[in-house]
Motif scaffolding. Structure first.
Motif, PDB file in Angstrom:
ATOM      1  N   ALA A   1     -12.084  65.616 -13.524  1.00 45.98           N
ATOM      2  CA  ALA A   1     -11.866  65.493 -12.356  1.00 45.98           C
ATOM      3  C   ALA A   1     -12.805  63.699 -13.278  1.00 45.98           C
ATOM      4  N   PRO A   2     -12.874  63.165 -13.698  1.00 40.18           N
ATOM      5  CA  PRO A   2     -12.606  61.345 -14.143  1.00 40.18           C
ATOM      6  C   PRO A   2     -11.611  60.817 -14.258  1.00 40.18           C
ATOM      7  N   ARG A   3     -10.185  61.563 -14.809  1.00 42.38           N
ATOM      8  CA  ARG A   3      -9.143  61.203 -14.929  1.00 42.38           C
ATOM      9  C   ARG A   3      -8.908  61.264 -13.268  1.00 42.38           C
ATOM     10  N   HIS A   4      -8.913  62.475 -12.635  1.00 38.42           N
ATOM     11  CA  HIS A   4      -7.953  62.154 -11.245  1.00 38.42           C
ATOM     12  C   HIS A   4      -8.897  61.409  -9.888  1.00 38.42           C
ATOM     13  N   ALA A   5     -10.035  61.380 -10.393  1.00 36.58           N
ATOM     14  CA  ALA A   5     -10.556  59.993 -10.099  1.00 36.58           C
ATOM     15  C   ALA A   5     -10.046  58.587 -10.146  1.00 36.58           C
ATOM     16  N   ALA A   6     -10.445  58.246 -11.264  1.00 36.01           N
ATOM     17  CA  ALA A   6      -9.278  57.310 -11.389  1.00 36.01           C
ATOM     18  C   ALA A   6      -8.238  56.967 -11.435  1.00 36.01           C
ATOM     19  N   LEU A   7      -7.265  57.809 -11.262  1.00 32.95           N
ATOM     20  CA  LEU A   7      -6.326  58.271 -10.705  1.00 32.95           C
ATOM     21  C   LEU A   7      -6.126  57.571  -9.441  1.00 32.95           C
ATOM     22  N   LEU A   8      -7.060  57.887  -8.534  1.00 35.36           N
ATOM     23  CA  LEU A   8      -6.955  58.059  -6.865  1.00 35.36           C
ATOM     24  C   LEU A   8      -7.228  56.692  -6.669  1.00 35.36           C
ATOM     25  N   VAL A   9      -8.279  56.070  -7.510  1.00 36.00           N
ATOM     26  CA  VAL A   9      -9.120  54.339  -6.941  1.00 36.00           C
ATOM     27  C   VAL A   9      -7.424  53.415  -8.253  1.00 36.00           C
ATOM     28  N   LEU A  10      -7.404  53.864  -9.383  1.00 35.82           N
ATOM     29  CA  LEU A  10      -6.530  52.935  -8.908  1.00 35.82           C
ATOM     30  C   LEU A  10      -5.226  52.220  -8.335  1.00 35.82           C
ATOM     31  N   PRO A  11      -5.001  52.983  -7.363  1.00 33.96           N
ATOM     32  CA  PRO A  11      -4.349  52.824  -6.311  1.00 33.96           C
ATOM     33  C   PRO A  11      -5.070  51.889  -5.061  1.00 33.96           C
ATOM     34  N   LEU A  12      -6.192  52.022  -5.170  1.00 35.23           N
ATOM     35  CA  LEU A  12      -6.660  51.703  -4.255  1.00 35.23           C
ATOM     36  C   LEU A  12      -7.201  50.477  -4.370  1.00 35.23           C
ATOM     37  N   LEU A  13      -7.515  49.674  -5.555  1.00 30.67           N
ATOM     38  CA  LEU A  13      -8.176  48.587  -5.813  1.00 30.67           C
ATOM     39  C   LEU A  13      -6.881  47.972  -5.879  1.00 30.67           C
ATOM     40  N   LEU A  14      -5.957  48.417  -6.296  1.00 31.55           N
ATOM     41  CA  LEU A  14      -4.338  47.711  -6.260  1.00 31.55           C
ATOM     42  C   LEU A  14      -4.109  47.011  -4.596  1.00 31.55           C
ATOM     43  N   SER A  15      -4.157  47.925  -4.407  1.00 36.40           N
ATOM     44  CA  SER A  15      -3.990  47.479  -2.482  1.00 36.40           C
ATOM     45  C   SER A  15      -4.568  46.135  -2.637  1.00 36.40           C
ATOM     46  N   ALA A  16      -6.227  46.647  -2.745  1.00 39.30           N
ATOM     47  CA  ALA A  16      -7.186  45.282  -2.156  1.00 39.30           C
ATOM     48  C   ALA A  16      -6.879  44.216  -2.780  1.00 39.30           C
ATOM     49  N   CYS A  17      -6.174  43.988  -4.014  1.00 38.03           N
ATOM     50  CA  CYS A  17      -5.958  42.590  -4.512  1.00 38.03           C
ATOM     51  C   CYS A  17      -5.188  41.629  -3.588  1.00 38.03           C
ATOM     52  N   GLY A  18      -4.928  42.498  -2.663  1.00 35.09           N
ATOM     53  CA  GLY A  18      -4.110  41.466  -1.426  1.00 35.09           C
ATOM     54  C   GLY A  18      -5.197  40.820  -0.035  1.00 35.09           C
ATOM     55  N   TRP A  19      -6.459  41.197  -0.191  1.00 30.81           N
ATOM     56  CA  TRP A  19      -7.627  40.687   0.517  1.00 30.81           C
ATOM     57  C   TRP A  19      -8.212  40.072  -0.554  1.00 30.81           C
ATOM     58  N   PHE A  20      -8.169  39.487  -1.505  1.00 31.14           N
ATOM     59  CA  PHE A  20      -8.911  38.867  -1.892  1.00 31.14           C
ATOM     60  C   PHE A  20      -7.631  37.278  -3.236  1.00 31.14           C
ATOM     61  N   GLY A  21      -8.773  36.968  -3.536  1.00 29.76           N
ATOM     62  CA  GLY A  21      -7.993  35.366  -4.524  1.00 29.76           C
ATOM     63  C   GLY A  21      -7.364  35.121  -2.866  1.00 29.76           C
ATOM     64  N   PRO A  22      -6.075  33.685  -3.475  1.00 28.76           N
ATOM     65  CA  PRO A  22      -5.453  32.943  -3.079  1.00 28.76           C
ATOM     66  C   PRO A  22      -4.744  33.309  -1.543  1.00 28.76           C
ATOM     67  N   THR A  23      -4.821  34.387  -1.538  1.00 30.14           N
ATOM     68  CA  THR A  23      -3.749  34.708  -0.188  1.00 30.14           C
ATOM     69  C   THR A  23      -4.790  35.100   0.410  1.00 30.14           C
ATOM     70  N   HIS A  24      -6.416  35.459   0.597  1.00 24.84           N
ATOM     71  CA  HIS A  24      -7.351  35.882   1.577  1.00 24.84           C
ATOM     72  C   HIS A  24      -8.179  34.105   1.421  1.00 24.84           C
ATOM     73  N   THR A  25      -7.179  33.181   0.208  1.00 25.56           N
ATOM     74  CA  THR A  25      -7.982  31.975   1.165  1.00 25.56           C
ATOM     75  C   THR A  25      -7.579  31.697   2.027  1.00 25.56           C
ATOM     76  N   ALA A  26      -6.717  31.030   1.827  1.00 22.57           N
ATOM     77  CA  ALA A  26      -5.479  31.484   2.400  1.00 22.57           C
ATOM     78  C   ALA A  26      -5.442  31.504   4.355  1.00 22.57           C
ATOM     79  N   ARG A  27      -5.888  32.727   4.069  1.00 20.14           N
ATOM     80  CA  ARG A  27      -6.398  33.645   5.523  1.00 20.14           C
ATOM     81  C   ARG A  27      -7.308  32.499   6.050  1.00 20.14           C
ATOM     82  N   ASN A  28      -8.119  32.575   5.670  1.00 17.95           N
ATOM     83  CA  ASN A  28      -9.548  31.928   6.228  1.00 17.95           C
ATOM     84  C   ASN A  28      -9.872  30.901   6.048  1.00 17.95           C
ATOM     85  N   LEU A  29      -8.369  29.295   5.748  1.00 24.42           N
ATOM     86  CA  LEU A  29      -8.348  28.872   6.020  1.00 24.42           C
ATOM     87  C   LEU A  29      -7.321  28.432   7.283  1.00 24.42           C
ATOM     88  N   ASP A  30      -7.077  29.204   7.338  1.00 24.57           N
ATOM     89  CA  ASP A  30      -6.002  29.336   8.662  1.00 24.57           C
ATOM     90  C   ASP A  30      -6.442  29.671  10.141  1.00 24.57           C
TER      91      ASP A  30
END
Length: 176
Positions: free
Chosen positions: A5-34
């Protein structure tokens, strides 16, 4: 509990975390500025005095009026409405931004130079002189940008140094 179960949970969470990276960092800050600029300039955009374009690492504001944007007592004391104040109110932490001013309007060269000089002086008077960068050599409007006084705001995100806040007494701005 299933032994894998922990391995399966990690495999499910990893893609979610990677997709969330686009919502933070420079791209997110540029959206805030806009978003901030769009909110502060809403009436000027609606009345045709300004245009706003997102750019990959920031935002481009175009002031469409042929005004010379003087730096006089009335402008500096907020005695009259000034689109430049709305631009400044929409900006983020100055340490995160670099600003270039270019006039691509059809005005004569001396008037374009005066407008850029007055705009730079307005930014300096309002404590943003550290953000100003030399104007680009190109004096024509970039593709998709209407001619006018261009204010290109690009983000300069520092590397994440770890930690947050003001533990050493100094601001640690980051692109969130």
């Amino acid at each position: 509990m299933h032994p894998h179960a922990p391995r399966h949970a990690a495999l499910l969470v990893l893609p979610l975390l990677l997709s969330a990276c686009g919502w933070f960092g420079p791209t997110h800050t540029a959206r805030n500025l806009d978003n901030r600029l769009r909110q502060r300039l809403a009436s000027d955009i609606a009345s045709g005095n300004a245009a706003l374009q997102p750019i990959p690492d920031g935002a481009r504001v175009t002031l469409l009026s042929p005004s010379s944007f003087p730096v006089d007592e009335q402008a500096l004391d907020d005695q009259r409405r000034d689109v430049r104040a709305s631009v400044i109110e929409g900006l983020l932490d100055p340490s995160l931004m670099r600003i270039q001013l270019t006039d691509t309007s059809a005005l004569p060269a001396y008037q374009r130079d005066l407008r850029v000089s007055n705009m730079a002086r307005y930014f300096q008077v309002n404590g943003l002189d550290s953000t100003l960068q030399p104007a680009p050599m190109q004096q024509t409007a970039p593709p998709g940008a209407p001619p006018g006084l261009l204010i290109d705001v690009t983000l300069q995100c520092p590397p994440n140094r770890g930690g947050a806040g003001y533990s050493d007494g100094k601001s640690k701005p980051i692109c969130d």
